[in-house]
Design a protein around this motif. Sequence first.
Motif, PDB file in Angstrom:
ATOM      1  N   ARG A   1     -13.409  77.371  10.664  1.00 24.59           N
ATOM      2  CA  ARG A   1     -13.045  76.288  11.568  1.00 24.59           C
ATOM      3  C   ARG A   1     -12.739  76.909  12.934  1.00 24.59           C
ATOM      4  O   ARG A   1     -12.513  78.111  13.031  1.00 24.59           O
ATOM      5  CB  ARG A   1     -11.825  75.516  11.063  1.00 24.59           C
ATOM      6  CG  ARG A   1     -10.578  76.371  10.875  1.00 24.59           C
ATOM      7  CD  ARG A   1      -9.418  75.542  10.324  1.00 24.59           C
ATOM      8  NE  ARG A   1      -8.252  76.354  10.019  1.00 24.59           N
ATOM      9  CZ  ARG A   1      -7.357  76.763  10.906  1.00 24.59           C
ATOM     10  NH1 ARG A   1      -7.506  76.432  12.171  1.00 24.59           N
ATOM     11  NH2 ARG A   1      -6.318  77.494  10.545  1.00 24.59           N
ATOM     12  N   PRO A   2     -12.734  76.097  13.990  1.00 23.28           N
ATOM     13  CA  PRO A   2     -12.460  76.649  15.323  1.00 23.28           C
ATOM     14  C   PRO A   2     -11.077  77.297  15.414  1.00 23.28           C
ATOM     15  O   PRO A   2     -10.109  76.815  14.830  1.00 23.28           O
ATOM     16  CB  PRO A   2     -12.545  75.414  16.232  1.00 23.28           C
ATOM     17  CG  PRO A   2     -13.375  74.440  15.473  1.00 23.28           C
ATOM     18  CD  PRO A   2     -13.050  74.668  14.028  1.00 23.28           C
ATOM     19  N   VAL A   3     -10.999  78.390  16.138  1.00 18.70           N
ATOM     20  CA  VAL A   3      -9.718  79.029  16.409  1.00 18.70           C
ATOM     21  C   VAL A   3      -8.948  78.147  17.385  1.00 18.70           C
ATOM     22  O   VAL A   3      -9.510  77.601  18.330  1.00 18.70           O
ATOM     23  CB  VAL A   3      -9.937  80.427  17.026  1.00 18.70           C
ATOM     24  CG1 VAL A   3      -8.623  81.028  17.490  1.00 18.70           C
ATOM     25  CG2 VAL A   3     -10.622  81.339  16.027  1.00 18.70           C
ATOM     26  N   HIS A   4      -7.657  77.981  17.147  1.00 20.62           N
ATOM     27  CA  HIS A   4      -6.815  77.193  18.041  1.00 20.62           C
ATOM     28  C   HIS A   4      -6.225  78.089  19.131  1.00 20.62           C
ATOM     29  O   HIS A   4      -5.804  79.211  18.852  1.00 20.62           O
ATOM     30  CB  HIS A   4      -5.688  76.508  17.265  1.00 20.62           C
ATOM     31  CG  HIS A   4      -6.145  75.321  16.475  1.00 20.62           C
ATOM     32  ND1 HIS A   4      -7.021  75.421  15.415  1.00 20.62           N
ATOM     33  CD2 HIS A   4      -5.854  73.994  16.598  1.00 20.62           C
ATOM     34  CE1 HIS A   4      -7.261  74.229  14.916  1.00 20.62           C
ATOM     35  NE2 HIS A   4      -6.559  73.334  15.614  1.00 20.62           N
ATOM     36  N   CYS A   5      -6.206  77.579  20.344  1.00 23.53           N
ATOM     37  CA  CYS A   5      -5.671  78.343  21.469  1.00 23.53           C
ATOM     38  C   CYS A   5      -4.880  77.426  22.389  1.00 23.53           C
ATOM     39  O   CYS A   5      -5.401  76.392  22.838  1.00 23.53           O
ATOM     40  CB  CYS A   5      -6.810  78.999  22.240  1.00 23.53           C
ATOM     41  SG  CYS A   5      -6.260  79.938  23.690  1.00 23.53           S
ATOM     42  N   ASN A   6      -3.628  77.784  22.639  1.00 24.40           N
ATOM     43  CA  ASN A   6      -2.799  77.046  23.581  1.00 24.40           C
ATOM     44  C   ASN A   6      -3.044  77.628  24.963  1.00 24.40           C
ATOM     45  O   ASN A   6      -2.693  78.772  25.246  1.00 24.40           O
ATOM     46  CB  ASN A   6      -1.322  77.163  23.203  1.00 24.40           C
ATOM     47  CG  ASN A   6      -0.415  76.382  24.131  1.00 24.40           C
ATOM     48  OD1 ASN A   6      -0.870  75.676  25.034  1.00 24.40           O
ATOM     49  ND2 ASN A   6       0.884  76.496  23.908  1.00 24.40           N
ATOM     50  N   VAL A   7      -3.654  76.839  25.845  1.00 19.18           N
ATOM     51  CA  VAL A   7      -4.007  77.309  27.184  1.00 19.18           C
ATOM     52  C   VAL A   7      -2.789  77.828  27.941  1.00 19.18           C
ATOM     53  O   VAL A   7      -2.888  78.801  28.701  1.00 19.18           O
ATOM     54  CB  VAL A   7      -4.683  76.172  27.979  1.00 19.18           C
ATOM     55  CG1 VAL A   7      -4.886  76.574  29.432  1.00 19.18           C
ATOM     56  CG2 VAL A   7      -6.015  75.804  27.333  1.00 19.18           C
ATOM     57  N   VAL A   8      -1.633  77.224  27.719  1.00 17.32           N
ATOM     58  CA  VAL A   8      -0.418  77.640  28.423  1.00 17.32           C
ATOM     59  C   VAL A   8      -0.087  79.096  28.122  1.00 17.32           C
ATOM     60  O   VAL A   8       0.425  79.823  28.973  1.00 17.32           O
ATOM     61  CB  VAL A   8       0.771  76.729  28.063  1.00 17.32           C
ATOM     62  CG1 VAL A   8       2.033  77.144  28.833  1.00 17.32           C
ATOM     63  CG2 VAL A   8       0.441  75.269  28.365  1.00 17.32           C
ATOM     64  N   GLU A   9      -0.408  79.552  26.916  1.00 17.75           N
ATOM     65  CA  GLU A   9      -0.134  80.945  26.548  1.00 17.75           C
ATOM     66  C   GLU A   9      -1.071  81.917  27.247  1.00 17.75           C
ATOM     67  O   GLU A   9      -0.846  83.128  27.220  1.00 17.75           O
ATOM     68  CB  GLU A   9      -0.240  81.108  25.033  1.00 17.75           C
ATOM     69  CG  GLU A   9       0.838  80.362  24.255  1.00 17.75           C
ATOM     70  CD  GLU A   9       0.760  80.622  22.763  1.00 17.75           C
ATOM     71  OE1 GLU A   9       0.937  81.789  22.358  1.00 17.75           O
ATOM     72  OE2 GLU A   9       0.506  79.665  22.011  1.00 17.75           O
ATOM     73  N   LEU A  10      -2.133  81.405  27.877  1.00 16.21           N
ATOM     74  CA  LEU A  10      -3.060  82.255  28.619  1.00 16.21           C
ATOM     75  C   LEU A  10      -2.592  82.494  30.047  1.00 16.21           C
ATOM     76  O   LEU A  10      -3.224  83.246  30.784  1.00 16.21           O
ATOM     77  CB  LEU A  10      -4.456  81.616  28.635  1.00 16.21           C
ATOM     78  CG  LEU A  10      -5.127  81.413  27.273  1.00 16.21           C
ATOM     79  CD1 LEU A  10      -6.459  80.694  27.444  1.00 16.21           C
ATOM     80  CD2 LEU A  10      -5.328  82.748  26.560  1.00 16.21           C
ATOM     81  N   ILE A  11      -1.492  81.852  30.439  1.00 18.57           N
ATOM     82  CA  ILE A  11      -0.922  82.083  31.758  1.00 18.57           C
ATOM     83  C   ILE A  11      -0.114  83.373  31.695  1.00 18.57           C
ATOM     84  O   ILE A  11       0.825  83.495  30.913  1.00 18.57           O
ATOM     85  CB  ILE A  11      -0.028  80.911  32.201  1.00 18.57           C
ATOM     86  CG1 ILE A  11      -0.851  79.618  32.265  1.00 18.57           C
ATOM     87  CG2 ILE A  11       0.621  81.208  33.546  1.00 18.57           C
ATOM     88  CD1 ILE A  11      -0.029  78.392  32.597  1.00 18.57           C
ATOM     89  N   GLU A  12      -0.495  84.341  32.493  1.00 18.10           N
ATOM     90  CA  GLU A  12       0.119  85.668  32.422  1.00 18.10           C
ATOM     91  C   GLU A  12       1.592  85.611  32.818  1.00 18.10           C
ATOM     92  O   GLU A  12       1.947  85.036  33.846  1.00 18.10           O
ATOM     93  CB  GLU A  12      -0.645  86.646  33.314  1.00 18.10           C
ATOM     94  CG  GLU A  12      -2.077  86.863  32.848  1.00 18.10           C
ATOM     95  CD  GLU A  12      -2.847  87.840  33.712  1.00 18.10           C
ATOM     96  OE1 GLU A  12      -2.341  88.216  34.786  1.00 18.10           O
ATOM     97  OE2 GLU A  12      -3.958  88.232  33.310  1.00 18.10           O
ATOM     98  N   GLY A  13       2.432  86.217  31.975  1.00 21.45           N
ATOM     99  CA  GLY A  13       3.862  86.262  32.240  1.00 21.45           C
ATOM    100  C   GLY A  13       4.612  85.023  31.815  1.00 21.45           C
ATOM    101  O   GLY A  13       5.839  84.935  32.010  1.00 21.45           O
ATOM    102  N   MET A  14       3.930  84.061  31.189  1.00 17.30           N
ATOM    103  CA  MET A  14       4.577  82.826  30.758  1.00 17.30           C
ATOM    104  C   MET A  14       5.495  83.082  29.566  1.00 17.30           C
ATOM    105  O   MET A  14       5.065  83.610  28.548  1.00 17.30           O
ATOM    106  CB  MET A  14       3.520  81.779  30.398  1.00 17.30           C
ATOM    107  CG  MET A  14       4.072  80.460  29.901  1.00 17.30           C
ATOM    108  SD  MET A  14       5.116  79.593  31.094  1.00 17.30           S
ATOM    109  CE  MET A  14       3.948  79.243  32.417  1.00 17.30           C
ATOM    110  N   THR A  15       6.745  82.719  29.689  1.00 17.22           N
ATOM    111  CA  THR A  15       7.711  82.901  28.608  1.00 17.22           C
ATOM    112  C   THR A  15       7.890  81.609  27.822  1.00 17.22           C
ATOM    113  O   THR A  15       7.550  80.518  28.305  1.00 17.22           O
ATOM    114  CB  THR A  15       9.079  83.333  29.168  1.00 17.22           C
ATOM    115  OG1 THR A  15       9.597  82.257  29.987  1.00 17.22           O
ATOM    116  CG2 THR A  15       8.952  84.603  30.005  1.00 17.22           C
TER     117      THR A  15
END
Length: 307
Positions: free
Chosen positions: A132-146
């Motif tokens: 099945r497709p891998v799930h990815c939260n776009v917000v986690e791709l923002i560098e330095g995002m806590t």
Amino acid sequence: MKVKVPVDEHAFDEFMHEIDCELAASGHDIPVRPIRALGRVSDRFGISLSIPQPHPRADKIFVQNRSLSERILGWYKDQYGERLKVDHSLGRMVLKLDEDVWTLRFPLILGSAKFIVSTMKIRNDDHVSRNRPVHCNVVELIEGMTAARMRTLSDSQLENIFELFSLGIRAFAILEGTSENKLIWSARADIMATTTLLTSRPPPYGESKWASLQAAEKVMKAIIALQGVKFSHTHKLKTLAQELSQAGIQGEWAPFIKAIQCSPGIRYGEVSCSQDEAITAHHASLGLIVALADVSSGLRSNLAWGS
């Protein structure tokens, strides 16, 4: 007498430095040099080296030379550290959250993925594909995002993040898919420069906007050339838009041109440029790439994008 690899620490260091300089002069980037160095040493001394640890059933000679392989790879780790890591991202773009500038990274996708935006991190097992497709939260791709900063994002901010991600990943996939074209490759470098300039301290907004113009200009020129037509050597996007039309590529480019176009003097502070103007030009250059690809201009994408 057979020449051997230097054993003395100082002599070995000088030997490896020589190998490394040869590889650098040959145009090899830092991340690929350790493996290339193993090949150079193997050829120079007529020995077999493994990468990095031989299989238990491997030829005895590979096992015997394992310590040399590890020593060579260890030298590179000591010399370059984090610079050995390969960046597997398609590219990066800048976005604003409140009054802060952040960098959004676009992953290189192998297979299929489902992108969402959420104020909560995705569980580790959601990153693993099981037919099945891998799930990815776009917000986690923002560098330095806590995690704490994620929880403060509003619905409108999440919507804006996803819209920019959708734009950026399509644009970078197009640049990647047509990267054999020298102008397209150069345009991609200009966009990378834009992101770097916008996140530097202090940020030279004028130079960033000029880099966005350069990217847009090169993509338009590449498309004109792909139609078998000569393009004008100009920085005026309006002129290039007219040449696109004459070459049979029709579209509404005026909004993009308005956001991107600037004079050479902007690089030297002769023309003022604000942060918002520079970021708007940055986003417009990516938008222009997607718009041009949508009219069958010869640009190709390596991404199948669906809603």
